[in-house]
Scaffold this motif. Sequence first.
Motif, PDB file in Angstrom:
ATOM      1  N   ALA A  83      27.064  45.498  33.679  1.00  0.00           N
ATOM      2  CA  ALA A  83      27.352  44.312  34.491  1.00  0.00           C
ATOM      3  C   ALA A  83      28.818  44.288  34.838  1.00  0.00           C
ATOM      4  O   ALA A  83      29.634  44.857  34.200  1.00  0.00           O
ATOM      5  CB  ALA A  83      26.979  43.049  33.750  1.00  0.00           C
TER       6      ALA A  83
ATOM      7  N   ALA B 181      29.648  44.271  42.886  1.00  0.00           N
ATOM      8  CA  ALA B 181      30.034  43.485  41.712  1.00  0.00           C
ATOM      9  C   ALA B 181      31.447  43.852  41.280  1.00  0.00           C
ATOM     10  O   ALA B 181      31.798  45.032  41.202  1.00  0.00           O
ATOM     11  CB  ALA B 181      29.057  43.732  40.572  1.00  0.00           C
TER      12      ALA B 181
ATOM     13  N   ARG C 214      33.121  41.674  38.569  1.00  0.00           N
ATOM     14  CA  ARG C 214      33.169  41.350  37.140  1.00  0.00           C
ATOM     15  C   ARG C 214      32.125  40.293  36.814  1.00  0.00           C
ATOM     16  O   ARG C 214      31.841  39.411  37.620  1.00  0.00           O
ATOM     17  CB  ARG C 214      34.556  40.824  36.794  1.00  0.00           C
ATOM     18  CG  ARG C 214      34.734  40.507  35.331  1.00  0.00           C
ATOM     19  CD  ARG C 214      36.189  40.469  34.968  1.00  0.00           C
ATOM     20  NE  ARG C 214      36.367  39.947  33.640  1.00  0.00           N
ATOM     21  CZ  ARG C 214      36.456  40.667  32.553  1.00  0.00           C
ATOM     22  NH1 ARG C 214      36.362  41.975  32.639  1.00  0.00           N
ATOM     23  NH2 ARG C 214      36.639  40.122  31.377  1.00  0.00           N
ATOM     24  N   SER C 215      31.578  40.380  35.607  1.00  0.00           N
ATOM     25  CA  SER C 215      30.688  39.361  35.055  1.00  0.00           C
ATOM     26  C   SER C 215      31.197  39.025  33.666  1.00  0.00           C
ATOM     27  O   SER C 215      31.725  39.890  32.970  1.00  0.00           O
ATOM     28  CB  SER C 215      29.242  39.866  34.971  1.00  0.00           C
ATOM     29  OG  SER C 215      28.720  40.087  36.264  1.00  0.00           O
TER      30      SER C 215
ATOM     31  N   TYR D  25      26.715  32.593  32.163  1.00  0.00           N
ATOM     32  CA  TYR D  25      26.909  33.978  32.574  1.00  0.00           C
ATOM     33  C   TYR D  25      27.313  33.949  34.042  1.00  0.00           C
ATOM     34  O   TYR D  25      26.505  33.610  34.908  1.00  0.00           O
ATOM     35  CB  TYR D  25      25.626  34.795  32.376  1.00  0.00           C
ATOM     36  CG  TYR D  25      25.826  36.266  32.669  1.00  0.00           C
ATOM     37  CD1 TYR D  25      26.613  37.053  31.842  1.00  0.00           C
ATOM     38  CD2 TYR D  25      25.248  36.857  33.780  1.00  0.00           C
ATOM     39  CE1 TYR D  25      26.815  38.392  32.103  1.00  0.00           C
ATOM     40  CE2 TYR D  25      25.440  38.199  34.051  1.00  0.00           C
ATOM     41  CZ  TYR D  25      26.218  38.965  33.215  1.00  0.00           C
ATOM     42  OH  TYR D  25      26.423  40.285  33.476  1.00  0.00           O
ATOM     43  N   HIS D  26      28.565  34.251  34.315  1.00  0.00           N
ATOM     44  CA  HIS D  26      29.124  34.138  35.665  1.00  0.00           C
ATOM     45  C   HIS D  26      29.429  35.523  36.231  1.00  0.00           C
ATOM     46  O   HIS D  26      29.648  36.475  35.478  1.00  0.00           O
ATOM     47  CB  HIS D  26      30.388  33.298  35.664  1.00  0.00           C
ATOM     48  CG  HIS D  26      30.247  31.946  35.049  1.00  0.00           C
ATOM     49  ND1 HIS D  26      29.116  31.175  35.175  1.00  0.00           N
ATOM     50  CD2 HIS D  26      31.103  31.213  34.296  1.00  0.00           C
ATOM     51  CE1 HIS D  26      29.286  30.026  34.547  1.00  0.00           C
ATOM     52  NE2 HIS D  26      30.477  30.028  33.999  1.00  0.00           N
ATOM     53  N   SER D  27      29.482  35.615  37.560  1.00  0.00           N
ATOM     54  CA  SER D  27      29.773  36.879  38.236  1.00  0.00           C
ATOM     55  C   SER D  27      30.602  36.624  39.489  1.00  0.00           C
ATOM     56  O   SER D  27      30.485  35.563  40.114  1.00  0.00           O
ATOM     57  CB  SER D  27      28.481  37.581  38.670  1.00  0.00           C
ATOM     58  OG  SER D  27      27.658  37.849  37.571  1.00  0.00           O
TER      59      SER D  27
ATOM     60  N   ARG E 267      25.481  37.713  28.615  1.00  0.00           N
ATOM     61  CA  ARG E 267      24.640  38.510  29.528  1.00  0.00           C
ATOM     62  C   ARG E 267      23.158  38.399  29.199  1.00  0.00           C
ATOM     63  O   ARG E 267      22.310  38.687  30.033  1.00  0.00           O
ATOM     64  CB  ARG E 267      25.099  39.954  29.548  1.00  0.00           C
ATOM     65  CG  ARG E 267      24.841  40.681  28.237  1.00  0.00           C
ATOM     66  CD  ARG E 267      25.406  42.079  28.185  1.00  0.00           C
ATOM     67  NE  ARG E 267      24.937  42.861  29.288  1.00  0.00           N
ATOM     68  CZ  ARG E 267      25.702  43.758  29.921  1.00  0.00           C
ATOM     69  NH1 ARG E 267      26.931  43.976  29.543  1.00  0.00           N
ATOM     70  NH2 ARG E 267      25.219  44.433  30.921  1.00  0.00           N
TER      71      ARG E 267
ATOM     72  N   SER F 205      25.818  46.345  40.186  1.00  0.00           N
ATOM     73  CA  SER F 205      25.733  45.485  39.010  1.00  0.00           C
ATOM     74  C   SER F 205      24.733  46.034  37.991  1.00  0.00           C
ATOM     75  O   SER F 205      24.401  45.368  37.014  1.00  0.00           O
ATOM     76  CB  SER F 205      25.345  44.055  39.409  1.00  0.00           C
ATOM     77  OG  SER F 205      24.068  44.028  39.999  1.00  0.00           O
TER      78      SER F 205
ATOM     79  N   THR G 230      20.021  41.500  34.111  1.00  0.00           N
ATOM     80  CA  THR G 230      20.862  42.445  33.386  1.00  0.00           C
ATOM     81  C   THR G 230      20.143  43.071  32.204  1.00  0.00           C
ATOM     82  O   THR G 230      20.721  43.828  31.461  1.00  0.00           O
ATOM     83  CB  THR G 230      22.154  41.760  32.865  1.00  0.00           C
ATOM     84  OG1 THR G 230      21.780  40.754  31.933  1.00  0.00           O
ATOM     85  CG2 THR G 230      22.968  41.185  33.988  1.00  0.00           C
TER      86      THR G 230
END
Length: 160
Positions: A160, A137, A139-140, A111-113, A144, A46, A150
């Motif tokens: 990210a 990781a 996807r995010s 901001y999601h991952s 950000r 990430s 990040t």
Amino acid sequence: MQALDPLDHIAINDVLCRFFLAFDERDWSGMDTCLAHEVFIDYSSSGREQASTMSGAEFVQRRRDAVDTLAKNHSFSNLLLSNELEGVRGRCNYLILRFDRDFKGEGEDFYHSCGAYEFRFGKAEGLWKITSITQRALRSWGNRNLHGGTRKADGQHTKA
């Protein structure tokens, strides 16, 4: 590869539930109880911390020092555990939802991952502990700038 005892599977699942919940509730002492004395950490996929071994206490302190105003919800699914010579190996998918409670800027307030984690577990004093964490990781998405992990010190973004 030997079959994992069903009670060990339940106990390890419980460790992961407590570990992820500790992030959401900022329960640093609770997080510490889930970790071995020494832990291998790899968040390099990430763009964050490069792979290294540190004490469980140092890992917790780094999470504690990542001050943010995000409301977080960590969840995991598809837990697979295997009993190997080096200990128990685990893999699960994850989804981390992050929302900024105090957001006053422009853009999105989240901001999601998602991706997968690979874990190793060992027993210490009769209890299962996390000995290794590798994040893969996938996807995010979102803003950000909300996620301190990040950002580099000079204000540039990591991938990210």
